[in-house]
Design an enzyme around this catalytic site. Structure first.
Site, PDB file in Angstrom:
ATOM      1  N   LYS A   8      39.225  52.685  35.557  1.00 40.68           N
ATOM      2  CA  LYS A   8      38.412  53.242  34.303  1.00 40.68           C
ATOM      3  C   LYS A   8      36.911  53.434  34.642  1.00 40.68           C
ATOM      4  CE  LYS A   8      42.106  53.368  31.475  1.00 40.68           C
ATOM      5  NZ  LYS A   8      42.856  54.183  32.260  1.00 40.68           N
ATOM      6  N   ASP A  62      31.717  39.861  37.570  1.00 43.42           N
ATOM      7  CA  ASP A  62      33.017  39.388  36.887  1.00 43.42           C
ATOM      8  C   ASP A  62      32.613  38.497  35.829  1.00 43.42           C
ATOM      9  OD1 ASP A  62      34.545  41.477  37.932  1.00 43.42           O
ATOM     10  OD2 ASP A  62      34.942  40.074  39.722  1.00 43.42           O
ATOM     11  N   LYS A  75      37.154  42.036  47.582  1.00 38.90           N
ATOM     12  CA  LYS A  75      35.997  41.321  47.306  1.00 38.90           C
ATOM     13  C   LYS A  75      35.583  40.232  48.072  1.00 38.90           C
ATOM     14  CE  LYS A  75      36.840  42.438  42.320  1.00 38.90           C
ATOM     15  NZ  LYS A  75      36.794  41.896  40.828  1.00 38.90           N
ATOM     16  N   GLY A 109      42.274  35.883  43.117  1.00 41.44           N
ATOM     17  CA  GLY A 109      40.753  36.291  43.260  1.00 41.44           C
ATOM     18  C   GLY A 109      40.386  36.364  41.784  1.00 41.44           C
TER      19      GLY A 109
HETATM   20  P1  ATR Z   1      44.152  38.589  41.520  1.00 43.09           P
HETATM   21  O1  ATR Z   1      43.176  38.749  42.661  1.00 43.09           O
HETATM   22  O2  ATR Z   1      44.170  39.520  40.641  1.00 43.09           O
HETATM   23  O3  ATR Z   1      43.775  37.076  40.739  1.00 43.09           O
HETATM   24  P2  ATR Z   1      46.403  37.532  43.048  1.00 43.09           P
HETATM   25  O4  ATR Z   1      45.481  36.863  43.939  1.00 43.09           O
HETATM   26  O5  ATR Z   1      47.847  38.267  43.619  1.00 43.09           O
HETATM   27  O6  ATR Z   1      45.657  38.527  42.137  1.00 43.09           O
HETATM   28  O7  ATR Z   1      46.905  36.378  41.988  1.00 43.09           O
HETATM   29  C1  ATR Z   1      47.749  36.718  41.094  1.00 43.09           C
HETATM   30  C2  ATR Z   1      47.981  35.485  40.196  1.00 43.09           C
HETATM   31  O8  ATR Z   1      49.102  35.505  39.366  1.00 43.09           O
HETATM   32  C3  ATR Z   1      48.514  34.425  41.108  1.00 43.09           C
HETATM   33  O9  ATR Z   1      47.932  32.863  40.616  1.00 43.09           O
HETATM   34  C4  ATR Z   1      49.912  34.017  41.141  1.00 43.09           C
HETATM   35  O10 ATR Z   1      50.576  33.003  41.371  1.00 43.09           O
HETATM   36  P3  ATR Z   1      50.680  32.430  42.780  1.00 43.09           P
HETATM   37  O11 ATR Z   1      49.318  31.983  43.476  1.00 43.09           O
HETATM   38  O12 ATR Z   1      51.675  31.272  42.699  1.00 43.09           O
HETATM   39  O13 ATR Z   1      51.183  33.468  43.592  1.00 43.09           O
HETATM   40  C5  ATR Z   1      50.001  34.681  39.609  1.00 43.09           C
HETATM   41  N1  ATR Z   1      51.491  35.180  39.569  1.00 43.09           N
HETATM   42  C6  ATR Z   1      51.982  36.525  39.808  1.00 43.09           C
HETATM   43  N2  ATR Z   1      53.145  36.650  39.208  1.00 43.09           N
HETATM   44  C7  ATR Z   1      53.533  35.519  38.654  1.00 43.09           C
HETATM   45  C8  ATR Z   1      54.864  34.818  38.044  1.00 43.09           C
HETATM   46  N3  ATR Z   1      55.743  35.741  37.864  1.00 43.09           N
HETATM   47  N4  ATR Z   1      54.630  33.913  37.537  1.00 43.09           N
HETATM   48  C9  ATR Z   1      53.603  33.157  37.710  1.00 43.09           C
HETATM   49  N5  ATR Z   1      52.582  33.376  38.430  1.00 43.09           N
HETATM   50  C10 ATR Z   1      52.265  34.718  38.621  1.00 43.09           C
END
Ligand code: ATR
Length: 280
Positions: free
Chosen positions: A22, A108, A72, A136
């Site tokens: 967006k 952010d 990032k 992140g």
């Molecule tokens: P971002 O950069 O957007 O934070 P990321 O680094 O992929 O993306 O992190 C995603 C977060 O969502 C992580 O904290 C992940 O948990 P893990 O570190 O254990 O992987 C969490 N997450 C994603 N799907 C999940 C699920 N089904 N249940 C619990 N936590 C989930």
């Protein structure tokens, strides 16, 4: 490029994927409001192409970039200087570019704090805050959240080691604890629960901890956003959270902070939030 476009200052976003971003609409609305002559382009670049995409944009006179997933953290290697926020976060989402140098910033955290405290009118000082997730998105906002001096900031994550690494890194800034989702059961409820996971977005059962919420007390903020209500916000309403907000405001506020760094003018973010097709 037409002759007229060539005269405009160039900005853009690098990520992978970026097609549904967006940011071009938001920056177009800011530019129209404040009479800025600029373009905002999307660059889909895989990790191996990040450096060449940034360098070529700089060589061609580009003035600034937003940086999103998955770049990032990696982009910090390409910058000549970093702002204090970006250094603390170890992540950059905005580049200010001149022919001589590239400065990395992170807007952010400021975006989240402004949306929560100014737009949503929720003061963070002295509050018990739970943040779900340790990726992140969490890393980018922990420094500015701790600066507001909550009583405690608990990071809960499925993979507890990632929460612990963040708690260790940011511990000098305030009272931070790392927990498993299951640990929340035996803790007192929170004033504010922030979702920074991607859990539930793919339709899976999300592990949001009900014990974190006390009816009549707990507010819930989802850093993600969508055209309908997010899975976390749906859950929060069903749990009777006192107020619920999605990340559209944060998205616009972080963009506004990038826009200020690039153009030195202040866009009207409330107006843009009303103009975007959100669920609000
Ligand atoms: P971002 O950069 O957007 O934070 P990321 O680094 O992929 O993306 O992190 C995603 C977060 O969502 C992580 O904290 C992940 O948990 P893990 O570190 O254990 O992987 C969490 N997450 C994603 N799907 C999940 C699920 N089904 N249940 C619990 N936590 C989930």
């Amino acid at each position: 490029m037409s002759e007229q476009t060539a005269l405009l200052d160039r900005y853009g976003l690098i990520g992978y994927p970026v097609a549904h971003s967006k940011s071009p609409i938001i920056h177009r609305l800011f530019a129209d409001q404040t009479d800025q002559s600029m373009t905002y382009e999307l660059f889909a670049a895989k990790p191996d192409d990040l450096e060449s995409t940034v360098r070529s944009f700089q060589r061609n006179g580009g003035r600034g970039l937003n940086i999103t997933v998955p770049h990032k953290a990696n982009v910090t290697r390409l910058v000549d200087e970093m702002s204090e926020e970006a250094s603390i976060a170890g992540a950059v989402n905005t580049l200010v570019i001149t022919p001589e140098k590239i400065v990395g910033h992170n807007t952010d955290g400021v975006g989240l704090i402004r949306d929560v405290q100014v737009n949503w009118k929720y003061a963070l000082e002295g509050k018990r805050i739970l943040i779900l997730g340790a990726g992140g998105a969490t890393q980018g906002v922990l420094g500015p959240l701790l600066e507001e001096q909550p009583e405690v900031l608990v990071i809960a994550n499925r993979t507890v080691a990632k929460a612990q690494a963040l708690a260790d890194h940011f511990g000098m800034l305030g009272n931070v604890e790392a927990k498993r989702f299951g640990d929340i059961k035996s803790m007192p409820a929170f004033d504010l629960v922030i979702n920074a996971t991607s859990a539930g977005l793919k339709g899976e059962q999300a592990p949001f901890p009900p014990q974190a919420i006390e009816i009549g007390r707990t507010a819930c903020y989802d850093m993600s956003y969508g055209l309908g209500e997010t899975p976390f916000n749906h859950w929060a309403r069903a749990m009777d959270a006192i107020k619920v907000r999605s990340g559209w405001g944060m998205l616009i506020e972080q963009a506004a902070e990038s826009f200020r760094l690039w153009r030195n003018v202040d866009p009207d973010t409330a107006k843009v939030l009303k103009q975007l097709p959100t669920e609000n």
